[in-house]
Design an enzyme around this catalytic site. Structure first.
Site, PDB file in Angstrom:
ATOM      1  N   ARG A   1       0.745  -1.145  -0.083  1.00 30.36           N
ATOM      2  CA  ARG A   1       0.049   0.077  -0.018  1.00 30.36           C
ATOM      3  C   ARG A   1       0.863   1.252   0.032  1.00 30.36           C
ATOM      4  O   ARG A   1       0.646   2.216  -0.563  1.00 30.36           O
ATOM      5  CB  ARG A   1      -0.937  -0.314   1.283  1.00 30.36           C
ATOM      6  CG  ARG A   1      -2.076   1.267   1.651  1.00 30.36           C
ATOM      7  CD  ARG A   1      -2.563   1.235   2.597  1.00 30.36           C
ATOM      8  NE  ARG A   1      -3.296   2.277   2.910  1.00 30.36           N
ATOM      9  CZ  ARG A   1      -3.240   3.684   2.498  1.00 30.36           C
ATOM     10  NH1 ARG A   1      -2.604   3.891   1.607  1.00 30.36           N
ATOM     11  NH2 ARG A   1      -4.186   4.551   3.208  1.00 30.36           N
TER      12      ARG A   1
ATOM     13  N   HIS B   1       0.869   4.219  -2.869  1.00 29.03           N
ATOM     14  CA  HIS B   1       0.519   5.399  -2.184  1.00 29.03           C
ATOM     15  C   HIS B   1       1.499   6.434  -2.885  1.00 29.03           C
ATOM     16  O   HIS B   1       1.504   7.568  -3.412  1.00 29.03           O
ATOM     17  CB  HIS B   1       0.366   5.276  -1.097  1.00 29.03           C
ATOM     18  CG  HIS B   1       0.006   6.613  -0.079  1.00 29.03           C
ATOM     19  ND1 HIS B   1      -1.230   6.703   0.285  1.00 29.03           N
ATOM     20  CD2 HIS B   1       0.650   7.762   0.005  1.00 29.03           C
ATOM     21  CE1 HIS B   1      -1.248   8.188   0.669  1.00 29.03           C
ATOM     22  NE2 HIS B   1      -0.214   8.647   0.657  1.00 29.03           N
ATOM     23  N   ASP B   2       3.027   5.698  -2.697  1.00 31.27           N
ATOM     24  CA  ASP B   2       3.922   6.707  -2.888  1.00 31.27           C
ATOM     25  C   ASP B   2       3.927   7.081  -4.675  1.00 31.27           C
ATOM     26  O   ASP B   2       4.363   8.257  -4.878  1.00 31.27           O
ATOM     27  CB  ASP B   2       5.274   5.958  -2.648  1.00 31.27           C
ATOM     28  CG  ASP B   2       6.496   6.739  -2.950  1.00 31.27           C
ATOM     29  OD1 ASP B   2       6.616   8.079  -2.502  1.00 31.27           O
ATOM     30  OD2 ASP B   2       7.553   6.477  -3.393  1.00 31.27           O
TER      31      ASP B   2
ATOM     32  N   GLY C   1       4.943  10.574  -8.278  1.00 29.62           N
ATOM     33  CA  GLY C   1       5.982   9.618  -8.946  1.00 29.62           C
ATOM     34  C   GLY C   1       6.582   9.044  -7.520  1.00 29.62           C
ATOM     35  O   GLY C   1       6.083   9.408  -6.253  1.00 29.62           O
TER      36      GLY C   1
ATOM     37  N   ASP D   1       9.087   8.410  -5.313  1.00 29.77           N
ATOM     38  CA  ASP D   1      10.304   9.126  -4.821  1.00 29.77           C
ATOM     39  C   ASP D   1      10.427   9.165  -3.195  1.00 29.77           C
ATOM     40  O   ASP D   1      10.922  10.107  -2.619  1.00 29.77           O
ATOM     41  CB  ASP D   1       9.979  10.762  -5.320  1.00 29.77           C
ATOM     42  CG  ASP D   1       8.650  11.453  -4.794  1.00 29.77           C
ATOM     43  OD1 ASP D   1       7.932  10.785  -3.968  1.00 29.77           O
ATOM     44  OD2 ASP D   1       8.590  12.719  -4.742  1.00 29.77           O
TER      45      ASP D   1
ATOM     46  N   SER E   1       8.277  10.014  -1.146  1.00 26.75           N
ATOM     47  CA  SER E   1       7.722  11.160  -0.475  1.00 26.75           C
ATOM     48  C   SER E   1       6.511  10.642   0.880  1.00 26.75           C
ATOM     49  O   SER E   1       6.571  11.513   1.516  1.00 26.75           O
ATOM     50  CB  SER E   1       7.103  11.909  -1.391  1.00 26.75           C
ATOM     51  OG  SER E   1       6.003  11.314  -2.219  1.00 26.75           O
TER      52      SER E   1
ATOM     53  N   GLU F   1       2.248  13.658   3.519  1.00 26.31           N
ATOM     54  CA  GLU F   1       1.165  12.630   3.028  1.00 26.31           C
ATOM     55  C   GLU F   1       0.889  11.720   3.988  1.00 26.31           C
ATOM     56  O   GLU F   1      -0.273  11.199   4.270  1.00 26.31           O
ATOM     57  CB  GLU F   1       1.832  11.986   1.705  1.00 26.31           C
ATOM     58  CG  GLU F   1       1.953  12.602   0.584  1.00 26.31           C
ATOM     59  CD  GLU F   1       2.923  12.004  -0.591  1.00 26.31           C
ATOM     60  OE1 GLU F   1       3.288  10.689  -0.364  1.00 26.31           O
ATOM     61  OE2 GLU F   1       3.719  12.698  -1.204  1.00 26.31           O
TER      62      GLU F   1
ATOM     63  N   ASN G   1      -4.090   8.191   5.338  1.00 27.52           N
ATOM     64  CA  ASN G   1      -2.796   7.426   5.823  1.00 27.52           C
ATOM     65  C   ASN G   1      -2.993   6.256   6.740  1.00 27.52           C
ATOM     66  O   ASN G   1      -2.199   5.640   7.225  1.00 27.52           O
ATOM     67  CB  ASN G   1      -2.349   8.547   6.858  1.00 27.52           C
ATOM     68  CG  ASN G   1      -2.709   8.780   8.192  1.00 27.52           C
ATOM     69  OD1 ASN G   1      -3.852   8.357   8.371  1.00 27.52           O
ATOM     70  ND2 ASN G   1      -1.882   9.353   9.115  1.00 27.52           N
TER      71      ASN G   1
ATOM     72  N   HIS H   1      -9.784   3.716  -2.426  1.00 27.34           N
ATOM     73  CA  HIS H   1      -9.489   2.534  -1.956  1.00 27.34           C
ATOM     74  C   HIS H   1      -8.218   2.468  -1.333  1.00 27.34           C
ATOM     75  O   HIS H   1      -7.268   3.235  -1.336  1.00 27.34           O
ATOM     76  CB  HIS H   1      -9.290   1.644  -3.199  1.00 27.34           C
ATOM     77  CG  HIS H   1     -10.298   1.360  -3.810  1.00 27.34           C
ATOM     78  ND1 HIS H   1     -11.315   0.516  -3.779  1.00 27.34           N
ATOM     79  CD2 HIS H   1     -10.726   2.130  -5.104  1.00 27.34           C
ATOM     80  CE1 HIS H   1     -12.279   0.571  -4.756  1.00 27.34           C
ATOM     81  NE2 HIS H   1     -12.003   1.502  -5.300  1.00 27.34           N
ATOM     82  N   THR H   2      -8.094   1.629  -0.064  1.00 27.91           N
ATOM     83  CA  THR H   2      -6.820   1.450   0.701  1.00 27.91           C
ATOM     84  C   THR H   2      -6.870   0.162   0.891  1.00 27.91           C
ATOM     85  O   THR H   2      -7.868  -0.754   0.712  1.00 27.91           O
ATOM     86  CB  THR H   2      -7.054   2.113   1.850  1.00 27.91           C
ATOM     87  OG1 THR H   2      -8.096   1.835   2.661  1.00 27.91           O
ATOM     88  CG2 THR H   2      -6.996   3.755   1.759  1.00 27.91           C
TER      89      THR H   2
ATOM     90  N   ASP I   1      -8.684  -3.079  10.372  1.00 28.99           N
ATOM     91  CA  ASP I   1      -6.970  -3.259  10.481  1.00 28.99           C
ATOM     92  C   ASP I   1      -6.415  -3.878   9.492  1.00 28.99           C
ATOM     93  O   ASP I   1      -6.985  -4.865   8.613  1.00 28.99           O
ATOM     94  CB  ASP I   1      -6.610  -3.992  11.766  1.00 28.99           C
ATOM     95  CG  ASP I   1      -6.690  -3.327  13.165  1.00 28.99           C
ATOM     96  OD1 ASP I   1      -6.888  -1.937  12.850  1.00 28.99           O
ATOM     97  OD2 ASP I   1      -6.442  -3.731  14.023  1.00 28.99           O
TER      98      ASP I   1
ATOM     99  N   ASP J   1      -3.753 -13.601  -4.491  1.00 26.21           N
ATOM    100  CA  ASP J   1      -4.498 -14.753  -5.617  1.00 26.21           C
ATOM    101  C   ASP J   1      -5.644 -13.852  -6.228  1.00 26.21           C
ATOM    102  O   ASP J   1      -5.622 -12.545  -6.022  1.00 26.21           O
ATOM    103  CB  ASP J   1      -4.912 -15.941  -4.768  1.00 26.21           C
ATOM    104  CG  ASP J   1      -6.097 -15.277  -3.741  1.00 26.21           C
ATOM    105  OD1 ASP J   1      -6.357 -14.276  -3.661  1.00 26.21           O
ATOM    106  OD2 ASP J   1      -6.426 -16.316  -2.889  1.00 26.21           O
TER     107      ASP J   1
HETATM  108  C1  LIG Z   1      -2.140   9.476  10.537  1.00 27.99           C
HETATM  109  O1  LIG Z   1      -2.645  10.749  10.583  1.00 27.99           O
HETATM  110  C2  LIG Z   1      -2.637  11.241  11.724  1.00 27.99           C
HETATM  111  C3  LIG Z   1      -3.270  12.834  12.143  1.00 27.99           C
HETATM  112  O2  LIG Z   1      -4.184  12.975  10.915  1.00 27.99           O
HETATM  113  C4  LIG Z   1      -1.732  11.119  12.877  1.00 27.99           C
HETATM  114  O3  LIG Z   1      -1.997  11.076  14.205  1.00 27.99           O
HETATM  115  C5  LIG Z   1      -1.252   9.480  12.595  1.00 27.99           C
HETATM  116  O4  LIG Z   1      -0.192   9.405  13.440  1.00 27.99           O
HETATM  117  C6  LIG Z   1      -0.809   8.992  11.206  1.00 27.99           C
HETATM  118  N1  LIG Z   1      -0.676   7.817  11.068  1.00 27.99           N
HETATM  119  C7  LIG Z   1       0.359   7.255  10.715  1.00 27.99           C
HETATM  120  C8  LIG Z   1       0.738   5.889  10.542  1.00 27.99           C
HETATM  121  O5  LIG Z   1       1.316   8.001  10.457  1.00 27.99           O
END
Ligand SMILES: *[C@@H]1O[C@H](CO)[C@@H](O)[C@H](O)[C@H]1NC(C)=O
Ligand SMILES: *[C@@H]1O[C@H](CO)[C@@H](O)[C@H](O)[C@H]1NC(C)=O
Length: 302
Positions: free
Chosen positions: A73, A77-78, A83, A85, A87, A99, A105, A174-175, A227, A234
């Protein structure tokens, strides 16, 4: 497995992301990106990099079954933002929300695996292997430890210096291994004035979704998360689409157009066809580059 006992959810959201990813590649095919990535990029400068990274991913997976889904994931996402990178790995700094702290996230929790890999690689060849490459390699290894195919990853990406949460919103939807009830509530409660449940949902699947996401808890359910979990690589996702057992209307919508419907049938009936398309798409996606430097610490720019 999720904490909830809807096993379809598990299969659905990870594979949903993969399918979303396959469709997203259509967008990228409009761009041509000159890339100087090569298979033997580190052959002289850090020949052990790949095996070091593989070992870190394998070790992490022994203790943390959610690590592979998390790594894959993170790589998606990166690449989808500016691109591939690295980030996605950067921490927020001062007023800039990175990000990783933006709204989608939630299951980007496998940073520690990249930290471990970077540390191990730096101890052998400091300042040589980019965080973006480490993530691309770790994502491939994550697929392999999950029973999926292996492929040669082109390398030579540079790390970027910008990470903005508002760009992360672009990749929403989607995640992997994660979903809120709110993402599919409309399909199971008050679908429209004549029917409560989306008729394109399998009835028993709909009933199990209602059990996890009851109408009464809707206010709270904005925060209900599944989670990220272990996954097996598959073609189950495509079989579930044909059975109308997918969470999102957008997954079900793959049955609406003849082109995507025929891909769904093809992938549902042939794991090989799916694997081939997946590998081609991974290589294509992960060749979108955009960085400038080799970060020393994957969480901060040099
Ligand atoms: C996701 O973002 C929240 C704030 O919006 C932050 O508190 C949390 O630590 C972040 N989760 C990760 C895995 O970085
Ligand atoms: C509700 O949805 C069903 C299935 O899509 C459709 O047949 C029906 O016409 C819809 N009713 C209204 C009032 O839109």
């Amino acid at each position: 497995m999720y904490k909830y006992d809807i096993h379809e959810c598990h299969a659905t959201s990870l594979k949903a992301s993969m399918a979303a990813f396959l469709s997203s590649l259509l967008i990228f095919s409009f761009f041509s990106f000159a890339t100087s990535l090569t298979l033997n990029f580190y052959q002289k400068t850090c020949p052990a990099a790949e095996s070091i990274i593989r070992k870190v991913v394998v070790d992490a997976t022994k203790h943390d079954k959610t690590a592979p889904a998390g790594l894959l994931r993170m790589h998606f996402h990166d690449c989808f933002i500016r691109g591939c990178d690295g980030s996605v790995l950067l921490n927020s700094k001062g007023k800039n929300t990175a990000e990783k702290d933006g709204p989608p996230n939630v299951s980007l929790h496998a940073f520690y695996v990249i930290d471990n890999a970077k540390k191990a690689v730096e101890s052998v060849c400091p300042g040589v292997v980019s965080c973006a490459d480490i993530l691309a390699l770790a994502a491939r290894d994550a697929v392999v430890v999950s029973g999926g195919p292996s492929w040669d990853v082109p390398k030579g990406r540079k790390d970027g210096r910008i990470s903005k949460a508002n760009l992360a919103a672009l990749s929403g939807g989607h995640t992997i291994g994660f979903s809120h009830c709110s993402s599919f509530n409309n399909r199971i409660h008050n679908f429209n004035s004549t029917t409560g449940i989306d008729p394109s949902l399998n009835p028993s699947f709909a009933a199990s979704l209602k059990h996890v996401c009851p109408a009464k808890n809707n206010a709270k359910s904005a925060g209900v998360a599944m989670d990220p979990s272990s996954f097996t690589f598959d073609n189950t996702y495509y079989k579930l689409i044909l059975q109308h057992k997918v969470l999102f209307s957008s997954d079900n919508a793959l049955l609406n157009s003849p082109n995507t419907r025929s891909l769904v049938s093809k992938f549902a009936s042939s794991k090989d066809a799916y694997v081939n398309a997946f590998v081609k798409s991974m290589i294509k996606m992960s060749s979108i580059t955009g960085g400038q430097e080799i970060r020393k610490d994957c969480r901060v720019v040099n």
